[in-house]
Design a protein around this motif. Structure first.
Motif, PDB file in Angstrom:
ATOM      1  N   TYR B 176      44.233  33.730  48.204  1.00 33.95           N
ATOM      2  CA  TYR B 176      44.133  33.173  46.865  1.00 33.95           C
ATOM      3  C   TYR B 176      44.026  34.330  45.890  1.00 33.95           C
ATOM      4  O   TYR B 176      43.150  35.188  46.026  1.00 33.95           O
ATOM      5  N   GLN B 178      43.879  35.558  41.821  1.00 32.80           N
ATOM      6  CA  GLN B 178      43.712  35.198  40.413  1.00 32.80           C
ATOM      7  C   GLN B 178      44.896  35.764  39.620  1.00 32.80           C
ATOM      8  O   GLN B 178      45.468  36.776  40.015  1.00 32.80           O
ATOM      9  N   LEU B 255      41.865  58.652  45.473  1.00 28.72           N
ATOM     10  CA  LEU B 255      41.440  57.339  44.978  1.00 28.72           C
ATOM     11  C   LEU B 255      40.366  57.510  43.914  1.00 28.72           C
ATOM     12  O   LEU B 255      40.318  56.772  42.931  1.00 28.72           O
ATOM     13  N   ARG B 277      44.777  45.323  43.625  1.00 27.28           N
ATOM     14  CA  ARG B 277      44.449  44.961  45.007  1.00 27.28           C
ATOM     15  C   ARG B 277      45.754  44.991  45.807  1.00 27.28           C
ATOM     16  O   ARG B 277      46.838  44.803  45.255  1.00 27.28           O
ATOM     17  N   ALA B 325      40.026  48.025  50.526  1.00 26.65           N
ATOM     18  CA  ALA B 325      39.664  48.717  51.760  1.00 26.65           C
ATOM     19  C   ALA B 325      40.632  48.308  52.851  1.00 26.65           C
ATOM     20  O   ALA B 325      41.042  47.144  52.938  1.00 26.65           O
ATOM     21  N   LEU B 351      41.230  53.443  52.253  1.00 26.65           N
ATOM     22  CA  LEU B 351      41.800  52.559  51.243  1.00 26.65           C
ATOM     23  C   LEU B 351      43.296  52.421  51.495  1.00 26.65           C
ATOM     24  O   LEU B 351      43.932  53.344  51.997  1.00 26.65           O
ATOM     25  N   ASP B 389      43.377  42.053  35.086  1.00 27.06           N
ATOM     26  CA  ASP B 389      43.332  40.589  35.135  1.00 27.06           C
ATOM     27  C   ASP B 389      44.184  40.029  34.002  1.00 27.06           C
ATOM     28  O   ASP B 389      44.328  40.668  32.950  1.00 27.06           O
TER      29      ASP B 389
END
Lengths: 391, 391, 391, 391
Positions: B176, B178, B255, B277, B325, B351, B389
């Protein structure tokens, strides 16, 4: 090109650095019109002379893929050519001294090429031989160790007069020495094996405090290059892995191991054994002929002691640890300028070794010669001669 | 033969290890009568497979002067010859999968040869060029960064169906997500330079706690390979030292630096910028064509973004750090036996990076591909794509 | 209870360890029926005697929250009570020697309580005073340094005859010493400040190689406890932070700094200045009265030299670094058993200091006393006296 | 005052730091006329808030002999008194949120006092008891582990609505979760002992790569606080050393050990056992009552699982390792200013733990609570709950 420990250097680096020495200290200041082949080399091949400027970190020499070996050989040819031009000129005594220093410096690096290559090859899991045909003659018998006495009193040690010597060998000076005795030969692998088998590496009472800590951390169980296979001890030599020869002198031990062995000998045989002082060694060696198992033999390995009476193995075979800290002789003055860094700045936390090894050029060694390394050093050909106070 | 940091390996080692992979996992178990050229290689060229047995310490690969490059080439020829014999036989689907794995493994090491050689050459004070004629076309203009929106909801990510993929890309599964937006291109050197000039490396509030500590200890002031000369920034490229090109994507950042840059962007421009992500990245890349600046271009250097609308540079140029991760997908099972160590045992403190780089073979990369490195890693071609976002 | 560096110990530990010494070496073997208050203390409060058994790691003494200070005082009372019983008996000369050793051991730890507490308090960001009322009288003027000459020849040094001495001070023996001169007083803060202001901490040519590396790593810019505030130098004293007094002797310097200062003095003033040898110091101090600024003064801080001619400050104020490695005197034999570890096992990589400090009990010091620490040590009250060869 | 490892702090420091939190974030900005008792405390008792200014190095807290415990209590009284003044005023919702944060912060440090004191006492060779009368009821029987199934689909996790929560628990958001099962109780000492006896600590195939390296270096053979005496396992508890109770949950294990145990269980019993994801744990715990063995029980030790069906021990006893990296929830924004450092800057290289422990105050824990520590951490009360994919 391998650098298997920070204190060892690749052979290519040694080749370049010794040329650098002549370029930096001889050609640049003394040959009018000399032009370096590459000005960056002044920094690149500097070992530790801060007065000359920066230098790459010592432990990065193995990463020096450029210049290639071919280019380094060109560098050496460039320097050799210029040296010949210089040598065709009148040479002042000062310049002559510099040339001698450069040649002796190069001999030191000849020895280091052998010690460093041995370590690099051993670091390889295949344990490749350095010189498969190298060998030392195996001894069938070995004379028992005896003690050679020397009287006490005021002696002179250190260099004076003709012939080359490093600044740290001077000035010749008086020392008062108590009567002492020196072992007739080096400690053998067989004798050292008894120390191992008697738990020598597991008994803290035999060790200097620093040595015990270092030995625990590094998990020492035997001299460097020794490996146990099916209960038998083998070691890595110039011709690869071989079963240890009990008659040969033990080699590749640290000062800590040499000192623990001496203490163990003392406790076990009530012999008062200890390591010699450098003054004692020099007094004993002062009149001895400089003969022995040197680099020229191309054995690259210490040989068993001759079956003869008297002091044996003083020169060649193994550098002999003394328990004397490396320090300035009374009246010592380092040479001025950058070359003062050659020897003087290391006069702390190092111990003196004497006599040269099977990797030392014969013409390089003498009775007054002072080699020096930190107490934990093992990759040099370093062995043990015992001493004791007169009984 | 240089190993300039423990995580990089000499090219010779890569050549031998990829042959070893075929010998160990394909030939020995599947070609009847296959005889290794040297049984010691099973240990010598093992990277990290404990189920195969021991292995030399990773940081000693630079000391592997033997076998020589010539002998390694013989080893490869020996393995190639046997592989041809094997390929002439019937290949089961299981064996075919192993072969594919071996080929993909070799591609990974092709990339590592580039990244490791770059580091080794840079470690040399002379900064020699790797490929003097390599170059990327300089951009005259660069399109401003825009944000590409994606809807939220249940998506599927991960590999399923035809074609090769590593075990860590499976199983394909629901996630899922966003609603989010992805930056249209990679962050440029010019944008990153503003971060540096705004004190980015000296402001702890921008950094992850671990990143701040690491950055302080390592004294980072800029990406790896950047050097300031007379006030101007230069970097080391395949063709040697060059003045930085402001339009190119910033590369060789950790990172930690990518994350600090994102936080700085957020604070400076109130953009809500953050790192993506891995699920977001994969959703965006799922249908994108796999085109870009890859190993085959032989630029060995990231290129400026094309002057086109839409998502650019998803593949090639720079691996893109995600803040995900590296961990097991739901339902993941490592393959059995030693090959289970290939990917599974690294699922901690690493990562995920996505998209491949200018050192990645084009046929090696895909949208589901998961690369992974510890957060401080910089010697890979790793860059930054921002996300945020949905606004 | 603070242990701010591994080489310092909490006061509570010192209290317990000195009781332990009497319990372990005196009471347990020599008082029939003696019962330890807790058998676990034999291990718990052992410092480094491997022959006694295990011991907690040195750097964990600060974690010893149990036994509490109250229980340690009970332990001391228990040992004191038993000691009184023992002392009521006939004491053999051997036992008497042990008692003397125990008392001298306790005096050493009295000094360490002062040095360790100073470091612990300074480690606290509040820099609390140890003894707010402690002070040394400020000097208004200071006599210029002069050189006191001594003749060369054979001397005797070391302990012999009546009175207590540690085993490492024996045997008394002949040494040959070249003519030398000793500075009339210790080096002052003012003189040392000139060294700092002349770039002393940034000039590698002044430093031993190890010293330069250590100084760089530790980022030394001045002696321990010195801090610069608004351009002025302050230091931490028993009464808290104070502006440095230029007339007082410089203190809390390492051998490396002492040696660099001497070399700087030599180069700057062509004075041939160097650090003394321990034999030189002992010859000069052999007949000097043991007076000076000791623990009993409760200044806990070195004082400026008296305005008198001749050798000043030989005893008290600051331990004086010599450039002599700590080693065995000719004929030295450590005492047998565990107490042989007291001094002998440290005879490597340490330098001798002479003369005691403002933290040393007056009755504890003598001309033959040999203190020893590694070259980088600064938390002791260690200062500098210069020497030179006879001109 | 003991600090036995850098990550643990002395109780005195915890007392002062929690007062500092109220002073720094509540009183100084919100109580007009508030005057700190000592302005130096702002730096002295800062833990890690760079936005507040400097802070002493974390590993020096054990050296903080000043201010004394008495003065710290005065500091707390000073802060308490001011807090009462503040609370008598109108409290804005923003300020109220700060107060809640301060109280929850203090609860975290209450837990840390227990965990840190346990470690400090264990570091003492005497192994003194923390609370001699503390005990947990021994179980006679223990219910076999069963698996509780949960359906897959879109769930919501994270905090929303009334009640306090840390910023890292928000926002509440959708996640897609595959069907899974959770073990009915924690893994017991008995089950873990089987892992040990089956060679669990010596089999690299069971371990994450980082975990294997860490375990080798740290020489782990069992959980923290376990010691083998005459073949039997004991552990250190609040009431001192005790024989391990096989029915109690295993505690003081790292993520590495928890993960290796899960892999061993999977291989041994073909159970597909693994560690849970944090979303799975939260879904299972969402409606569970917050009852269990908490700080208030004063057992300071985990208890055996009740003999009841269903999910047991979700709260209290042991923090439960998840294999979820600690990272930002979608839409997460750290609070602004210095308090943004509370949680956000640790979102790298840490794993989430859930459910609280026997050292956690009951009112402090909830289903959405996210604790986090690096994978090697063992001094917290951390245990193991297994999970698996739906079969």
């Amino acid at each position: 090109m391998v650098q298997s420990i920070p204190e060892a250097s690749p052979a290519k680096w040694h080749l370049a650095h010794t040329a650098w020495f002549f370029e930096t200290f001889v050609l640049s200041p003394h040959l009018p019109g000399y032009r370096p082949i590459d000005p960056k080399y002044r920094t690149l091949f500097n070992s530790y002379y801060n007065a000359i400027g920066g230098q790459p970190a010592r432990d990065t020499r193995g990463a020096m893929s450029r210049p290639s070996l071919e280019v380094v050989h060109e560098y050496r040819a460039h320097v050799d050519f210029a040296m010949e031009k210089l040598l065709a000129r009148d040479i002042s005594p000062e310049l002559n001294a510099l040339l001698e220093l450069g040649l002796n410096h190069e001999q030191q690096h000849q020895e280091l090429i052998v010690t460093d290559a041995k370590h690099a090859l051993w670091s390889n899991a295949l344990r490749p031989a350095f010189e498969p045909s190298a060998h030392s003659v195996a001894a069938t018998t070995i004379r028992p160790l005896s003690w050679i006495p020397f009287e006490g009193g005021v002696y002179q040690i250190g260099h004076a007069g003709e012939g080359f010597a490093f600044d740290n060998e001077a000035p010749r000076h008086n020392v008062y020495v108590q009567p002492f005795e020196l072992a007739s030969r080096l400690v053998t692998n067989g004798e050292y094996l008894e120390f191992i088998q008697d738990g020598g590496y597991a008994r803290p009472e035999l060790w200097l405090s620093d040595g015990w800590d270092h030995s625990r951390t590094a998990q020492w169980q035997a001299p460097l290059y020794w490996e146990q296979r099916d209960g038998e001890w083998w070691y890595f030599t110039a011709s690869g892995m071989r079963a240890i020869d009990l008659a040969e002198p033990v080699c590749h031990v640290s000062l800590y191991e040499a000192d623990a062995f001496a203490r163990w000998t003392d406790l076990t045989s009530h012999s008062n054994a200890r390591l010699p002082r450098e003054s004692e060694w020099e007094i004993a060696a002062a009149t001895a002929p400089i003969v022995g198992n040197f680099l020229e033999q191309e054995a690259f390995h210490p040989a068993a002691s001759p079956e003869e009476a008297g002091l044996q193995q003083l020169f060649g075979d193994c550098w002999e640890w003394t328990h004397s800290a490396y320090s300035a002789y009374p009246g010592y003055r380092p040479v001025g300028g950058a070359l003062g860094e050659y020897n003087a700045k290391f006069m702390c936390n190092q111990l003196v070794l004497r006599g040269g090894s099977c990797a030392t050029p014969q013409s390089h060694i003498r009775a007054t010669y002072r080699n020096f390394f930190p107490a934990h050093t093992r990759w040099q050909f370093s062995g043990i001669r015992l001493a004791r106070d007169a009984q």
